[in-house]
Design a protein around this motif. Structure first.
Motif, PDB file in Angstrom:
ATOM      1  N   GLN A   7      53.155  89.993  15.295  1.00 17.91           N
ATOM      2  CA  GLN A   7      53.585  90.860  14.206  1.00 17.91           C
ATOM      3  C   GLN A   7      53.247  92.294  14.600  1.00 17.91           C
ATOM      4  O   GLN A   7      52.261  92.531  15.298  1.00 17.91           O
ATOM      5  N   VAL A   8      54.052  93.232  14.140  1.00 23.62           N
ATOM      6  CA  VAL A   8      53.767  94.651  14.329  1.00 23.62           C
ATOM      7  C   VAL A   8      53.901  95.337  12.984  1.00 23.62           C
ATOM      8  O   VAL A   8      54.607  94.863  12.099  1.00 23.62           O
ATOM      9  N   GLY A   9      53.194  96.452  12.838  1.00 27.66           N
ATOM     10  CA  GLY A   9      53.261  97.156  11.568  1.00 27.66           C
ATOM     11  C   GLY A   9      52.921  98.621  11.703  1.00 27.66           C
ATOM     12  O   GLY A   9      52.335  99.055  12.703  1.00 27.66           O
ATOM     13  N   THR A  10      53.289  99.378  10.703  1.00 26.84           N
ATOM     14  CA  THR A  10      53.010 100.807  10.625  1.00 26.84           C
ATOM     15  C   THR A  10      52.427 101.101   9.258  1.00 26.84           C
ATOM     16  O   THR A  10      52.843 100.515   8.258  1.00 26.84           O
ATOM     17  N   LYS A  30      49.117  85.768  17.805  1.00 23.55           N
ATOM     18  CA  LYS A  30      48.441  84.470  17.737  1.00 23.55           C
ATOM     19  C   LYS A  30      48.677  83.763  19.066  1.00 23.55           C
ATOM     20  O   LYS A  30      49.792  83.368  19.371  1.00 23.55           O
ATOM     21  N   LEU A  31      47.601  83.642  19.858  1.00 25.43           N
ATOM     22  CA  LEU A  31      47.719  82.969  21.144  1.00 25.43           C
ATOM     23  C   LEU A  31      47.912  81.470  20.966  1.00 25.43           C
ATOM     24  O   LEU A  31      48.635  80.838  21.731  1.00 25.43           O
ATOM     25  N   ASP A  32      47.239  80.906  19.977  1.00 29.67           N
ATOM     26  CA  ASP A  32      47.445  79.527  19.563  1.00 29.67           C
ATOM     27  C   ASP A  32      46.969  79.402  18.124  1.00 29.67           C
ATOM     28  O   ASP A  32      46.657  80.409  17.489  1.00 29.67           O
ATOM     29  N   THR A  36      43.412  84.503  17.561  1.00 26.77           N
ATOM     30  CA  THR A  36      44.239  85.649  17.184  1.00 26.77           C
ATOM     31  C   THR A  36      43.623  86.928  17.751  1.00 26.77           C
ATOM     32  O   THR A  36      42.410  87.116  17.676  1.00 26.77           O
ATOM     33  N   VAL A  37      44.452  87.802  18.304  1.00 26.51           N
ATOM     34  CA  VAL A  37      44.005  89.122  18.743  1.00 26.51           C
ATOM     35  C   VAL A  37      44.798  90.171  17.961  1.00 26.51           C
ATOM     36  O   VAL A  37      45.970  89.975  17.640  1.00 26.51           O
TER      37      VAL A  37
END
Length: 88
Positions: A7-10, A30-32, A36-37
């Motif tokens: 996801q991306v956000g501003t 989400k890597l799995d 989550t990073v």
């Protein structure tokens, strides 16, 4: 359906009594299902990152940091945190 892995956000905000506008960009990946990073950078040069790992059904480990990219040489401006949450 499963959530999207990224996801991306501003964020744009303005305080009622100030003329300045604050701007930030962030992302989450989400890597799995257990890992989550996240990352975020704002207009003041503050870079934030976090790593969250669900270790088991009752424990979650979170590592986080905030780095002031404008004052990289001043180590007192940076923050680092570690949290271990246990839920019975």
């Amino acid at each position: 359906p499963a959530p999207a892995p990224s996801q991306v956000g501003t964020e744009v905000s303005k305080a009622a009594k100030k003329d300045a506008v604050s701007l930030a960009f962030g992302c989450q990946y989400k890597l799995d299902k257990d890992l989550t990073v996240k990352g975020k950078v704002d207009a003041d040069g503050m870079l934030s990152a976090s790593y969250k790992h669900k270790l088991s059904n009752i424990s979650t480990l979170t590592l986080a940091t905030v780095i002031d990219t404008v004052h990289l040489a001043e180590s007192s401006k940076h923050k680092f945190g570690l949290a271990l949450n246990l839920t019975p």
